[in-house]
Motif scaffolding. Sequence first.
Motif, PDB file in Angstrom:
ATOM      1  N   LEU A 141       0.981  -1.137  -0.121  1.00 35.43           N
ATOM      2  CA  LEU A 141      -0.127   0.008   0.085  1.00 35.43           C
ATOM      3  C   LEU A 141       0.813   1.339   0.084  1.00 35.43           C
ATOM      4  N   MET A 145       0.862   3.959  -2.901  1.00 44.38           N
ATOM      5  CA  MET A 145       0.498   5.516  -2.799  1.00 44.38           C
ATOM      6  C   MET A 145       1.648   6.462  -3.249  1.00 44.38           C
ATOM      7  N   MET A 154      -4.048   6.570   5.017  1.00 48.22           N
ATOM      8  CA  MET A 154      -4.700   5.198   4.802  1.00 48.22           C
ATOM      9  C   MET A 154      -3.690   4.204   5.554  1.00 48.22           C
ATOM     10  N   LEU A 157      -4.588   3.591   9.257  1.00 43.01           N
ATOM     11  CA  LEU A 157      -5.759   2.798   9.242  1.00 43.01           C
ATOM     12  C   LEU A 157      -5.357   1.427   9.170  1.00 43.01           C
TER      13      LEU A 157
ATOM     14  N   PHE B 147     -13.478  -2.275   2.824  1.00 40.95           N
ATOM     15  CA  PHE B 147     -12.627  -1.533   3.536  1.00 40.95           C
ATOM     16  C   PHE B 147     -11.347  -1.494   2.897  1.00 40.95           C
ATOM     17  N   ALA B 150     -11.428   0.668   0.010  1.00 37.02           N
ATOM     18  CA  ALA B 150     -11.659   2.276   0.239  1.00 37.02           C
ATOM     19  C   ALA B 150     -10.189   2.707   0.497  1.00 37.02           C
ATOM     20  N   LEU B 151      -9.089   1.915   1.066  1.00 30.89           N
ATOM     21  CA  LEU B 151      -8.025   2.230   1.456  1.00 30.89           C
ATOM     22  C   LEU B 151      -7.312   2.528   0.034  1.00 30.89           C
ATOM     23  N   THR B 152      -7.470   1.902  -0.955  1.00 29.14           N
ATOM     24  CA  THR B 152      -6.465   1.865  -2.182  1.00 29.14           C
ATOM     25  C   THR B 152      -7.117   2.661  -3.284  1.00 29.14           C
ATOM     26  N   VAL B 208     -14.903  -1.859  11.843  1.00 27.81           N
ATOM     27  CA  VAL B 208     -14.339  -1.674  10.204  1.00 27.81           C
ATOM     28  C   VAL B 208     -15.391  -0.686   9.450  1.00 27.81           C
ATOM     29  N   ILE B 211     -14.398   2.952  10.122  1.00 26.91           N
ATOM     30  CA  ILE B 211     -12.803   3.298   9.796  1.00 26.91           C
ATOM     31  C   ILE B 211     -12.841   3.323   8.358  1.00 26.91           C
ATOM     32  N   ALA B 215     -11.946   6.209   5.418  1.00 25.89           N
ATOM     33  CA  ALA B 215     -10.952   6.026   4.381  1.00 25.89           C
ATOM     34  C   ALA B 215     -11.788   6.519   3.084  1.00 25.89           C
TER      35      ALA B 215
END
Lengths: 246, 222
Positions: A141, A145, A154, A157, B147, B150-152, B208, B211, B215
């Motif tokens: 990740l 990024m 991110m 988290l 989740f 959503a992060l990526t 989750v 969070i 994100a």
Amino acid sequence: MTRFANPKKFYNLSQKLIPILGITTLLFFAIGLYFALFHSPADYQQGESVRMMYIHVPAAWFSTLIFVFMATMSGVAFVWRHPLADLLAQEAALIGAIYTSIALITGSLWGKLAWGAYWVWDARLTSVLILLFLYIAYLALKQSMQDKPIASKMLRLLALIGLLNIPIIKGSVQWWTTLHQPPSIIRSLGISIHMSMLIPLLLMAAAFGLFFLTILLMRTQTRLLNIKTIALLKKQDQLDDPSLAA
Amino acid sequence: MHIFSALLKHEFLLLTRNKEIFFTLLLFFGLSLFLFPFALSSDATLLKSFGPGLLWVITIFTILSSVESFYKKDNDNSLLSFYYIQKTPFILVFFTKIIAHFCLMISILMIILPLFGLFFGLELKSIVILSASLLLGTPPLITLIHFAIALTLSTQKTGMLVLVIVLPFIIPILIFGVGTVTFYETGQTLKQPFMFMAAIFLFVFAFVPWIAAYALKESARQ
């Protein structure tokens, strides 16, 4: 503590700390390895291969500890918005991944000698492997990024949720291996340990911890310089071409 | 409340307009299940013991392969940024996406499961238990995968990254989900694996979604 949250102060402090830490690390490694390789008894069951433990066990301890450190730093960054905490967490990830790999590789080499197989689907081995996947996920990740400002948000988290998940993974894998009936030899890992083996083990653990700190400080310093360079370049661009400033 | 129903309507409208995705996933699911007897063995006892695990793994891959369609369009036409400007609660956006995805998966599984039971020789009771474990396991599974996406979301290529991120998190669900049927087949009490699954369900939903909504919001701000 918060006094050193200032990047400049942190940089100056780590500048002084790195040589001291580096020398102590070398010292601990030298003494620890001497004790581990020459001055500790061979195991009556495992023979000389027990000496692998002095590398394997500290690496395994720190593989989890570094993740806890990353999650703590991410929590600090999340609550107090210290940019430095983000950097510390991100720079610790690669070291953690390497420690985990060391633990896995030495463990499988030892496993070949002791159990006759490089890999068994034992609860402990499996959960360490999953921990390595967690590190890889974090690093992947981070890599994808690049240096976008959103990246550290991110990553925080992911580290926090990852920490919450570690006990669940351990518990479920434990449950799964009892379902599949593990080979019973593995329990020999849980031996109570004699003083002559404990001392080199603790020395090696201290060496691994100091090594982690040294590399962490060096990596964070590099990262700080990197960020500063980018900021300076941007400023220079704006001076050269005022239209960019808008 | 009417924001929630509007969002839900939006998601379901997208699903009903894009019927292609339903049939693609159904075909993917059915065909990959169909291939395994040829790859492993047609032996009835082996099929019976491998079957539930295969079904779970293919369920995971089906969710993974369809998750991007829930975000790609919204991200491309800046709908997420619009939500951000409108101060739409992202937790509602997230929940509607999960509910829509869950309904999609359940409708696929309802067609697949009877066929699966037929081809892999599972009794009706095993199928019922497998369905119950899927019913309890897919919501946290979908939540975790959403989740991860959503992060990526702010990166361009999400596919492989989502798989890498989500892998450590879904292993417990897989273990207990397959464990329920194994426990039934070996005649042990079903209470234990189902309790664990319920615990994971509650645990995942306690943390989750919030969070992930955060994100999502941060990605929308980009």
